[in-house]
Design a protein around this motif. Sequence first.
Motif: not given
Length: 435
Positions: A255-275
């Motif tokens: 499910x986090x794949x979808x949450x990331x796609x919707x901008x609800x999980x933000x990652x930096x250019x290295x894929x690290x979660x920043x917020x």
Amino acid sequence: MTRLTEHLVVISFDCLSALDFSMLEELPNFKELLKNGSYCKNVETIYPSVTYPCHATIVTGKYPKNHGVINNTFIQPGRLSPDWYWFRHYIKSTTLYDEAKKKGMTTAALLWPVTGKANIDFNMPEIFANRPWHHQVAVSLRNGTPFYQLDMNYRYGHMRKGLNQPELDDFVLESTVQTIKTKKPNLLLVHFTDLDSQRHYHGFSSEQAMAAIKRHDIRLGRIFQALKESGIYENSTIIALGDHSALNHSQVIKPNVLLKEKGLIQVDKNGKVVNWNAYCKSCDGSAYIYVKDSSDSTTKETVTKLFLDLALDKRNGIERVFTSEEASSKGADPNCLFMIEATQGYYIKDVLDGEFLNEITEEDAESKVYTLASHGYSPEKENYGTVFMATGKGIKPNVVVPRMHLVDEGPTFARLLGLDLGNTDGEVVEELLNM
């Protein structure tokens, strides 16, 4: 309160299922236990049915929402290996071993979950090095009983191959036998994980899982023999139990794949979660959905609609969405926004990369990227019960309890030792006890 036994030995065979009972009846040492013992082969587990909440429930008689251990691991978005609920202080109530200590009883625990830094006389907690700079032996020593663990490691450490099974359980067994013979504890808690590991990576009914059950029978026999050789067998109660069952699956939901796609999980250019605004925290067969800010109504509405829509199409593998109130009524964490329950054949991972749905290959299981069977599902799932078997001092012979709940085990153990766990969610299974 009258004490019914001098020595209580609780052996947890992680992932032992009600479906295994017919096999147990044919194995020599389980057969010996059952010959003069009593049992229930229809024990309902808790929700979520994962190991750490289950074992906290067994020693408290409470549901996860009331003892505080609501999952195996913490919400640490983006971490490949989140920290576990290793430490005693995460349990918000008293425990069986706390009350035993108050009464001056000798206590011992070997790889029993959530016992890090617990007040146990001989404690080898289940904990592993989870940072690159940590060393396994040092981590164990620091959080358990140092000299006791050094002694066990000196004697039997050569048997281990890291956390691999069956070598780890072989080490635990030898340490248990030595502990019985030299310490004669009044309360002994032992946790074996061989079967659970084999089912995860080879499947529920695999040859490897069946071999693990046979190894458990041998381990049970060795414990019986140690009790006899130490002269305390006649004054002991032996409990063999499971914490949950498991179900096979062939697909993984992320499910986090979808949450990331919707901008609800933000990652930096290295894929690290920043917020993050919303996050799926897996319990394998189920998952919590959390929002970071409980006043963020926009995120709540977006996430709720997303998962309710997903659940409409059974191909997405989501059987049901439980509101936080419904989750709480089942004993789970009321602080979640809601919980999702996987359809049988699916399980849930909280990783952020890849596709939302993935078919699991044998190569995935061999490399331990994914598993072939899991727990964490709702206890309402069909053929998902676990078992409870008891024999010895204070136990009536040949009683078949038609149904009991995991929360009933702690109060029953307390009654055997003449202890009181206070206000529990479970009740003493009095028909088992010779009072």
